[in-house]
Scaffold this active site. Sequence first.
Site, mmCIF file in Angstrom:
data_model
loop_
_atom_site.group_PDB
_atom_site.id
_atom_site.type_symbol
_atom_site.label_atom_id
_atom_site.label_comp_id
_atom_site.label_asym_id
_atom_site.label_seq_id
_atom_site.Cartn_x
_atom_site.Cartn_y
_atom_site.Cartn_z
ATOM 1 N N HIS A 11 -4.064 -3.840 36.730
ATOM 2 C CA HIS A 11 -5.255 -3.698 37.641
ATOM 3 C C HIS A 11 -5.067 -4.171 39.233
ATOM 4 O O HIS A 11 -4.647 -5.285 39.232
ATOM 5 C CB HIS A 11 -6.572 -4.297 37.253
ATOM 6 N N ASP A 32 -9.942 -0.112 30.331
ATOM 7 C CA ASP A 32 -9.469 1.144 29.440
ATOM 8 C C ASP A 32 -8.626 0.819 28.104
ATOM 9 O O ASP A 32 -8.435 1.883 27.336
ATOM 10 C CB ASP A 32 -8.612 2.063 30.319
HETATM 11 N N1 ACO Z 1 2.602 -1.338 33.201
HETATM 12 C C1 ACO Z 1 3.948 -1.606 33.606
HETATM 13 N N2 ACO Z 1 4.061 -2.043 34.952
HETATM 14 C C2 ACO Z 1 3.087 -1.979 35.422
HETATM 15 C C3 ACO Z 1 1.885 -1.640 35.054
HETATM 16 C C4 ACO Z 1 1.559 -1.040 33.936
HETATM 17 N N3 ACO Z 1 0.371 -0.511 33.465
HETATM 18 N N4 ACO Z 1 0.820 -1.656 36.129
HETATM 19 C C5 ACO Z 1 1.450 -2.007 37.078
HETATM 20 N N5 ACO Z 1 2.868 -2.432 36.874
HETATM 21 C C6 ACO Z 1 4.121 -2.804 37.770
HETATM 22 C C7 ACO Z 1 4.482 -1.650 38.536
HETATM 23 O O1 ACO Z 1 5.575 -1.064 37.950
HETATM 24 C C8 ACO Z 1 5.021 -2.352 39.774
HETATM 25 O O2 ACO Z 1 6.185 -3.330 39.632
HETATM 26 P P1 ACO Z 1 7.352 -3.515 40.611
HETATM 27 O O3 ACO Z 1 6.608 -4.263 41.484
HETATM 28 O O4 ACO Z 1 8.416 -4.147 39.804
HETATM 29 O O5 ACO Z 1 7.634 -2.256 41.038
HETATM 30 C C9 ACO Z 1 3.859 -3.490 40.094
HETATM 31 O O6 ACO Z 1 3.351 -3.835 38.503
HETATM 32 C C10 ACO Z 1 2.832 -3.326 40.976
HETATM 33 O O7 ACO Z 1 2.355 -1.953 40.402
HETATM 34 P P2 ACO Z 1 1.341 -1.054 41.010
HETATM 35 O O8 ACO Z 1 1.436 0.394 40.557
HETATM 36 O O9 ACO Z 1 1.883 -0.735 42.557
HETATM 37 O O10 ACO Z 1 -0.087 -1.697 41.284
HETATM 38 P P3 ACO Z 1 -1.455 -0.913 41.689
HETATM 39 O O11 ACO Z 1 -2.065 -2.408 42.045
HETATM 40 O O12 ACO Z 1 -1.120 0.178 42.680
HETATM 41 O O13 ACO Z 1 -1.851 -0.303 40.441
HETATM 42 C C11 ACO Z 1 -2.843 0.407 38.502
HETATM 43 C C12 ACO Z 1 -2.859 -0.539 39.702
HETATM 44 C C13 ACO Z 1 -3.015 1.731 39.376
HETATM 45 C C14 ACO Z 1 -4.317 0.186 37.666
HETATM 46 C C15 ACO Z 1 -1.647 0.354 37.586
HETATM 47 O O14 ACO Z 1 -1.596 -1.037 36.995
HETATM 48 C C16 ACO Z 1 -1.499 1.271 36.433
HETATM 49 O O15 ACO Z 1 -0.988 2.358 36.907
HETATM 50 N N6 ACO Z 1 -1.897 0.983 35.371
HETATM 51 C C17 ACO Z 1 -1.809 2.024 34.176
HETATM 52 C C18 ACO Z 1 -2.872 3.016 34.204
HETATM 53 C C19 ACO Z 1 -4.302 2.417 33.982
HETATM 54 O O16 ACO Z 1 -4.425 1.713 32.976
HETATM 55 N N7 ACO Z 1 -5.238 2.688 34.772
HETATM 56 C C20 ACO Z 1 -6.553 2.147 34.502
HETATM 57 C C21 ACO Z 1 -6.890 1.213 35.555
HETATM 58 S S1 ACO Z 1 -8.588 0.673 35.341
HETATM 59 C C22 ACO Z 1 -9.674 1.784 35.934
HETATM 60 O O17 ACO Z 1 -9.288 2.432 36.652
HETATM 61 C C23 ACO Z 1 -10.644 2.155 35.393
#
Ligand code: ACO
Length: 397
Positions: A274, A328
């Site tokens: 998140h 979620d």
């Molecule tokens: N699984 C594995 N690695 C992850 C995850 C995950 N779910 N989420 C973030 N990371 C890692 C990324 O790979 C990245 O790693 P790196 O720096 O080594 O490249 C780092 O954490 C940062 O990730 P970002 O995608 O840049 O984080 P951001 O803040 O942009 O994204 C998000 C947040 C979109 C929620 C992300 O965590 C994600 O895609 N999660 C999975 C989808 C999900 O569950 N969405 C629901 C969110 S809650 C809602 O919207 C109601």
Amino acid sequence: MLAEQKTIDQHLDPITIGLRPGLEGVPVTQSAICDIDGIKGELKYRGYPIADLAAQSSFLETTYLLIWGNLPSPQQLRDFEREVQMHRRVSFRVRDMMKCFPASGHPMDALQSCAASLGLFYSRRAIDNPQYVYDAVVRLIAKIPTMVAAFQLIRKGQDPIQPRDDLAYSANFLYMLTEREPDPLSARIFDRCLILHAEHSLNASTFSARVTASTLTDPYAVVASAVGTLAGPLHGGANEDVIKMLEDIRLPENSSSYLDKAIAHKQKIMGFGHREYKVKDPRASILQGLAEELFARFGKDEMYDVARALEKEASNRLGAKGIYPNVDFYSGLVYRKLGIPRDLFTPVFAISRVAGWLAHWREQLGANRIFRPSQIYTGVKTRKWKPAEERSTPENS
Ligand code: ACO
């Protein structure tokens, strides 16, 4: 790359001049609606801790709090509940429109179209008239659940069920959806789910709502644009993907190898991570408790053990990066136990989040300035147009 483009790139370092991809950490408004402490794992609506609201409030009371700023008096709550109850029905024209939708279409797309269509029926755009604002809030809160339930029956080839006036908001939705009156525990747990999902500051869909609101369009367009944004798998759509993922993993002992592969292939683990929280999302903890309450009464979902094993393994591997379960992760298990089909998880999220979107709509109108961010242009500066016969490949045209 063209010579002109090189010149542009050489002179601009996007990050130095302020580019923040995804607007991470960039405040774009002031807001008094929702407060998140992502380090402590705290969430408050209008100053009230989420756990207190989920334990003691109702969804309609929480909606009132979010939109009007304070908890209602008993009379205000009764009036609001009665108004919402009176506006639950949707026009036969909207139901007929849904009958023309493909049954294979995603219910979020159906909901987005139906929400937008309300703007055709209530087209007076009197957004500075308090009565218009109140009526629009009531209509949207009342009709969105009816539209979600109606599409579910229509796509099965059935006629939608009319709302029942003797049932409260959440019980009535489950009744319209499943065609039977829910037991009190299921209705209460569903209501608590709606409270938990009602608001979460400037997430993507709420930002979308505020951008749309800032053009002074009608609230139905505001909600329709937010529904479209919520649908994506990185946002509300993740709750569906969590269940798909748990079913793929199948057994708790497979979660470790699943994670190894996913992490090696840089795949996101759905329901984890998140932008705001660096610890477990407080809503995920409450939803996990709600799932356990349901399992204790109605029998366990076998995917729950897979979810717990995955949480443990993923926290070991990703916890150092601040990646833990988000809202979620456990919500789908609760919805599944309540008899809600998987592709309705995100529409159910929308039923709840419309409260937050409308709170932000009102707040945006209270101090409006149209959103119009800037960009850093990275394209070719100027090109000379040539007739088709004089063009060769796109690179040197
Ligand atoms: N699984 C594995 N690695 C992850 C995850 C995950 N779910 N989420 C973030 N990371 C890692 C990324 O790979 C990245 O790693 P790196 O720096 O080594 O490249 C780092 O954490 C940062 O990730 P970002 O995608 O840049 O984080 P951001 O803040 O942009 O994204 C998000 C947040 C979109 C929620 C992300 O965590 C994600 O895609 N999660 C999975 C989808 C999900 O569950 N969405 C629901 C969110 S809650 C809602 O919207 C109601």
